[in-house]
Write an enzyme that holds these catalytic residues in place. Structure first.
Site, short mmCIF file in Angstrom:
data_model
loop_
_atom_site.label_atom_id
_atom_site.label_comp_id
_atom_site.label_asym_id
_atom_site.label_seq_id
_atom_site.Cartn_x
_atom_site.Cartn_y
_atom_site.Cartn_z
CG HIS A 81 -7.97 5.32 -0.24
ND1 HIS A 81 -8.03 4.12 -0.82
CD2 HIS A 81 -8.98 5.45 0.34
CE1 HIS A 81 -8.99 3.47 -0.51
NE2 HIS A 81 -9.67 4.43 0.46
CG HIS A 102 -1.05 2.92 0.14
ND1 HIS A 102 -0.93 2.33 -1.00
CD2 HIS A 102 -2.72 2.87 0.42
CE1 HIS A 102 -1.81 1.73 -1.57
NE2 HIS A 102 -3.01 2.30 -0.84
#
Length: 407
Positions: free
Chosen positions: A177, A224
């Site tokens: 991302h 993350h």
């Protein structure tokens, strides 16, 4: 590093610590609360008691074992494994940030790529869309491969609240991302000045703001670590720095070389079949094949347009001014967007259905066996065929439909 600062390994451990992510979530108003466990591991309504980890940051005293169906590793620390714990409950105290970060996280999902990136082609400039798709394909392939080579786990829950589950079986570093957001925003920023008149400082501010929101959203959603996000943004920046001098050279090859369509199809297909094998199933190979298929289809489509002399360029001398947002412009732009999305989604569904039927018949797989889609000999060709068709329709067919309809 400065004297007295932690050494490199301690710094990396600190940045990879899930408690750092949990602390960010709490600062943004997202709190993990205790949940009762049933004998089957199902979640019951939360007790409302907040969970705070006592472990100092930067210590990696836990260990991970092999994957189960929900996370890339079974977590063996503080008495919790992913297979035996219920899904954590959470409390949201800042709904504005909650929806902002969920929206920002969506900018890295398929729904964004199949709508907003083509919209640049339909409503602004196909040149910019081509540049974005090229760079997006490169950074996403590199990021996906690095995930499955490095095999670093995502943050563990608890202490982190995980708001997404689809990619939880994937590894964490780097954050694709963060890579995609950095590549898309700054590729657009670097490519647009030769095509469109705009204030560069405003574009830079928007690029920093949008890429930062996407990066922070990966921390907020618990998908993350800080290390994953930083590495993702830095890797993307390095790839852009290394490839930037060759963008125009690649443009010429992509549009004019006789072997361009052959390379555009065979190289991504080869990379899809040679994607690193894991000892468990992960969605990374399927997602990577999807990305490579879109890149291949768009590349072939742009080459065909160039050969036919039917490229669609902005009217006037480049760089052209941004169009004035009148009611007519907004209406026609909305109509193009809706028709384009319908064309792409329809193509995706038709080609996906047909390709799966052909592959199931070829390999003699029962039609109701959905798990067979995970087999490499089925997953790669059906994903690649489907999204190559989507890329072709986006780059070749949709604009011709607009011309026929007077849009």
């Amino acid at each position: 590093l400065l004297p007295g600062a932690p050494d490199t390994l301690e710094l990396l451990a600190y940045l990879h610590d899930p408690e750092l992510v949990a602390g960010f979530q709490r600062q943004c108003g997202l709190f993990l609360v205790e949940a009762a466990h049933s004998s089957r591991g199902m979640t019951r309504p939360s007790t409302g008691t907040q969970v705070h980890a006592d472990k100092p940051r930067g210590q990696l005293e836990t260990r991970w074992d092999h994957q189960d169906s929900n996370s890339n590793y079974k977590y063996k620390g503080d008495g919790c494994t992913t297979g035996g714990c219920s899904r954590p409950q959470y409390e949201v105290r800042n709904w504005l940030l909650h929806f902002l970060f969920l929206f920002s996280a969506g900018l890295g999902h398929e729904i964004f790529y199949i709508t907003c990136l083509p919209c640049i082609h339909w409503n602004l400039d196909p040149f910019l869309c081509r540049r974005l798709v090229n760079m997006w394909t490169v950074v996403m392939y590199v990021g996906q491969v690095m995930k499955d080579v490095l095999k670093l786990p995502r943050p563990c829950s608890p202490p982190v609240v995980k708001l997404e589950t689809r990619v939880d079986a994937e590894y964490g570093l780097p954050s694709t991302h963060a890579m995609a957001a950095t590549a898309i925003t700054f590729t657009l920023l670097l490519s647009a000045p030769s095509r469109i008149q705009f204030q560069f400082e405003v574009g830079l501010l928007l690029a920093v703001m949008l890429s930062s929101l996407v990066c922070l959203s990966r921390l907020y959603t618990g998908m993350h670590s800080v290390l994953d996000v930083i590495c993702g943004a830095l890797i993307s920046a390095v790839l852009m720095f290394l490839t930037y001098p060759y963008w125009e050279t690649f443009d010429r090859f992509q549009l004019t070389s006789r072997i361009s369509p052959i390379v555009a199809l065979l190289l991504p297909l080869f990379l899809s079949y040679t994607y690193p094998e894991l000892d468990h199933y992960s969605t990374t190979r399927a997602d990577t094949t999807t990305i490579l298929g879109v890149g291949a289809g768009c590349s072939v489509g742009y080459w065909v347009n160039e050969q036919l002399g039917q490229t669609i360029e902005p009217r006037g001398e480049l760089p052209v001014p941004l169009p004035t947002l009148t009611a007519n412009v907004l209406a026609s732009g909305t109509a193009r967007f809706l028709l384009g999305v319908i064309a792409l989604v329809g193509t995706r569904q038709v080609v996906k259905t047909v390709s799966l039927q052909v592959l199931y018949s070829w390999y003699k797989v029962p039609k109701n066996d959905k798990s067979a889609r995970r087999r490499k000999e089925i997953e790669v060709p059906y994903k690649f065929t489907t999204y190559t068709a989507v890329g072709l329709v986006n780059s070749m067919l949709v604009n011709r439909i607009f011309i026929l309809l007077g849009l």
